[in-house]
Design an enzyme around this catalytic site. Structure first.
Site, PDB file in Angstrom:
ATOM      1  CB  ALA A  20     -16.162 -12.588   7.174  1.00 30.16           C
ATOM      2  CB  ALA A  25     -13.479  -9.610   4.399  1.00 30.79           C
ATOM      3  CE  LYS A 191      -7.904   3.361  -6.652  1.00 35.42           C
ATOM      4  NZ  LYS A 191      -7.212   3.099  -5.435  1.00 35.42           N
ATOM      5  CD  GLU A 225       0.622  -3.531  -7.992  1.00 36.43           C
ATOM      6  OE1 GLU A 225      -0.763  -3.339  -7.856  1.00 36.43           O
ATOM      7  OE2 GLU A 225       0.370  -4.720  -8.774  1.00 36.43           O
ATOM      8  CG  HIS A 249      -9.374  -1.149 -11.771  1.00 36.96           C
ATOM      9  ND1 HIS A 249     -10.549  -1.232 -11.226  1.00 36.96           N
ATOM     10  CD2 HIS A 249      -8.384  -1.576 -11.346  1.00 36.96           C
ATOM     11  CE1 HIS A 249     -10.473  -2.247 -10.360  1.00 36.96           C
ATOM     12  NE2 HIS A 249      -9.213  -2.702 -10.245  1.00 36.96           N
ATOM     13  CE  LYS A 347       3.706   8.623 -12.650  1.00 36.36           C
ATOM     14  NZ  LYS A 347       4.501   9.638 -13.069  1.00 36.36           N
TER      15      LYS A 347
END
Ligand SMILES: *[C@@H]1O[C@H](CO)[C@@H](O)[C@H](O)[C@H]1NC(C)=O
Ligand SMILES: *[C@@H]1O[C@H](CO)[C@@H](O)[C@H](O)[C@H]1NC(C)=O
Ligand SMILES: *[C@@H]1O[C@H](CO)[C@@H](O)[C@H](O)[C@H]1NC(C)=O
Ligand SMILES: *[C@@H]1O[C@H](CO)[C@@H](O)[C@H](O)[C@H]1NC(C)=O
Length: 502
Positions: A20, A25, A191, A225, A249, A347
């Protein structure tokens, strides 16, 4: 019981966020929980316990997370925030001591006694580094598992470094937690635009019937990125861009884009199709690989200027990989998965380029392209040809354009983590990675990952802030991608504009 038949947690629920005090987190998990709370989507009387090694009290913890909780209009948000913090408490504790987990269990029992719920619901969210995954999963199972209640564990990548280590890690976890209790997050599956793929394909016959090797020439799935590792190179160097982005991903996006129509939207029907289509993909060949590492340019440091990166590192910060889906639908169509850091823009998109128009009537009309922009500025557009208005018979390229900000401006696009945490609470596994799916995906990437780790594939460096390695255009060109006109800019086909040209 198949994983899909997992009940929704309705009564009082305790969510424990392990790790945490960490970045994930703070930046993702708590803001997502806050939004679910604010929108009244958490099970009633949910209590949240932050758990980590850092010693601090509730107040210190609240201060740490409060700044990241924002959404909704200001006055509403302030009140909601106060209410939210009231249900969040913090408990410091070790990750490798049974005593510490016993203490956590006591804390949970105390809360449960105060409540009136008949069932005990516990969800453990592991926002933890991979080296403590199995230790913590073990500690929780031994000390915090309720035999006659609902227990769930949510974990997030990295799930190993290759096929073997992934199997080992998953094997260890499986001894402790059942598949239906385990939720493996790949946040891309949360997403909006990735979830939209099923709708876009299967609710639009004209889209899906065009997605096949008769009509499609090539597909690119791109992640860009604009920044480098910025001081975290030492950690990144153990993994590299392929493990970070493509293996999980982008291969998730690939499977949703290429799978056959599922029988239903149930978790197992969807995951069966996804796993099946990935099984058609053979391991990537070295000739289908282009890797790169960014070098200092434009006033920015190179990857190896980071002191935490070994000087002889062959770790890719950019990779273009071509995968072949040997299914009846897709045989022969190259899928180029590109990902890179320190590039010219931020993008993520899917670009499907269709085949050339039949020769004869036209020459040099551009190909159709269907582009699905996952982020930023979610949109779907189809590049197509129309007659240029006027007396001549000429074509102009134009587009059918569905940009969310314009068309759907009243809608809020939720954060991926919000969608996924809600799914885990509701017992819906559709947007989580199944064990066999993970296995199949690792099998595709492992041989080239090993070849790169052994220094057998060395490609080229690229400048910070550029589009990637110099030979990228050639590489993509090899698979048939046609860039129609380098200087082509989307025309603004306003009437004014066209009138002047008649
Ligand atoms: C996204 O939209 C914002 C604001 O509308 C704009 O400033 C930005 O340039 C857009 N980004 C891209 C990649 O189109
Ligand atoms: C689609 O429309 C949006 C909003 O008008 C615009 O910003 C964007 O550039 C358009 N996309 C294309 C590919 O023309
Ligand atoms: C990258 O290196 C590998 C191994 O030497 C080679 O097979 C591949 O063709 C190279 N790719 C490019 C685009 O140069
Ligand atoms: C490419 O596009 C530019 C700008 O739209 C145009 O001036 C040029 O003639 C085009 N080149 C070719 C080869 O079509």
């Amino acid at each position: 019981m198949p994983a899909s038949e997992v009940p929704a947690l309705q009564d009082e629920t305790i969510i424990v966020v392990l790790g945490a005090s960490g970045d994930l987190a703070k930046k993702k998990t708590f803001p997502a929980l806050f939004n679910l709370f604010r929108l009244n989507l958490l099970p009633k009387a949910t209590r949240i316990i932050g758990y980590a090694r850092t010693k601090m009290d509730n107040k210190g913890f609240h201060e740490k997370i409060a700044d990241f909780l924002k959404e909704g209009d200001k006055s509403e948000s302030k009140k909601a925030k106060e209410e939210f913090l009231k249900v969040c408490t913090y408990l410091p504790g070790a990750y490798d001591e049974d005593e510490a987990f016993k203490n956590l269990n006591k804390e949970m029992e105390k809360i449960e006694k105060e409540g009136s719920s008949k069932t005990t619901n516990r969800l453990f969210y592991m926002a933890l580094p991979p080296n403590v995954f199995t230790v913590v999963a073990g500690g929780l199972k031994r000390n915090c598992y309720v035999e006659d209640g609902n227990n769930r564990i949510v974990i997030e990548k990295p799930f190993g470094k290759d096929l073997e280590s992934s199997r080992e890690m998953m094997g260890e976890l499986k001894k402790l937690w059942k598949e239906e209790e385990t939720f493996r997050i790949d946040h891309y599956l949360g997403k909006e635009m990735v979830k939209n793929l099923l709708m876009l394909r299967f609710a639009n016959p004209f889209v899906d019937s065009g997605l096949n090797s008769n009509l499609v020439d090539n597909v690119q799935i791109t992640f860009k990125e604009p920044f480098g590792t910025e001081g975290r190179g030492g950690y990144f160097d153990e993994f590299g861009i392929i493990r970070d982005i493509q293996q999980n991903h982008l291969s998730q996006v690939l499977s949703l884009l290429t799978m056959e129509r599922p029988v239903s939207f149930s978790a197992e029907d969807i995951r069966n199709e996804k796993t099946k289509v990935l099984r058609y993909v053979p391991p990537i060949k070295e000739e289908d690989v282009l890797i790169g590492q960014y070098a200092a340019a434009n006033g920015k440091p190179g990857y190896k200027d980071d002191d935490t990166v070994p000087k002889d590192s062959n770790c890719p910060t950019f990779a273009a990989l071509t995968l072949w889906v040997n299914s009846p639908r897709w045989q022969g169509v190259p899928f180029i998965l590109k990902a890179g850091k320190a590039l010219d823009e931020a993008k993520v998109e899917i670009r499907i380029q269709y085949k050339e128009v039949t020769k004869g009537l036209f020459k040099d009309v551009p190909r159709n392209e269907l582009v699905i922009r996952i982020q930023p500025n979610e949109s779907i557009y189809l590049k197509f040809n129309a007659k240029k208005p006027g007396l001549q018979m000429e074509s102009i390229p134009t587009e059918l354009n569905m940009t969310y900000k314009e068309r759907l401006e009243d809608f809020r696009i939720p954060e991926a983590y919000e969608a996924l945490i809600l799914d885990a609470l509701q017992g819906d596994h559709s947007n989580f990675v199944r064990d066999d799916e993970l296995d199949v995906s690792w099998a595709i990437f492992t041989p080239i990952l090993h070849a790169i780790d052994q220094g057998k594939i060395k490609n080229e460096s690229y400048e910070y802030g550029s589009r990637g390695p110099q030979s990228l255009n050639n590489f993509i060109g090899r698979y048939g991608y046609r860039r129609d006109n380098e200087s082509y800019a989307w025309p603004t086909t306003s009437v004014e504009n066209v009138k002047g040209k008649i």
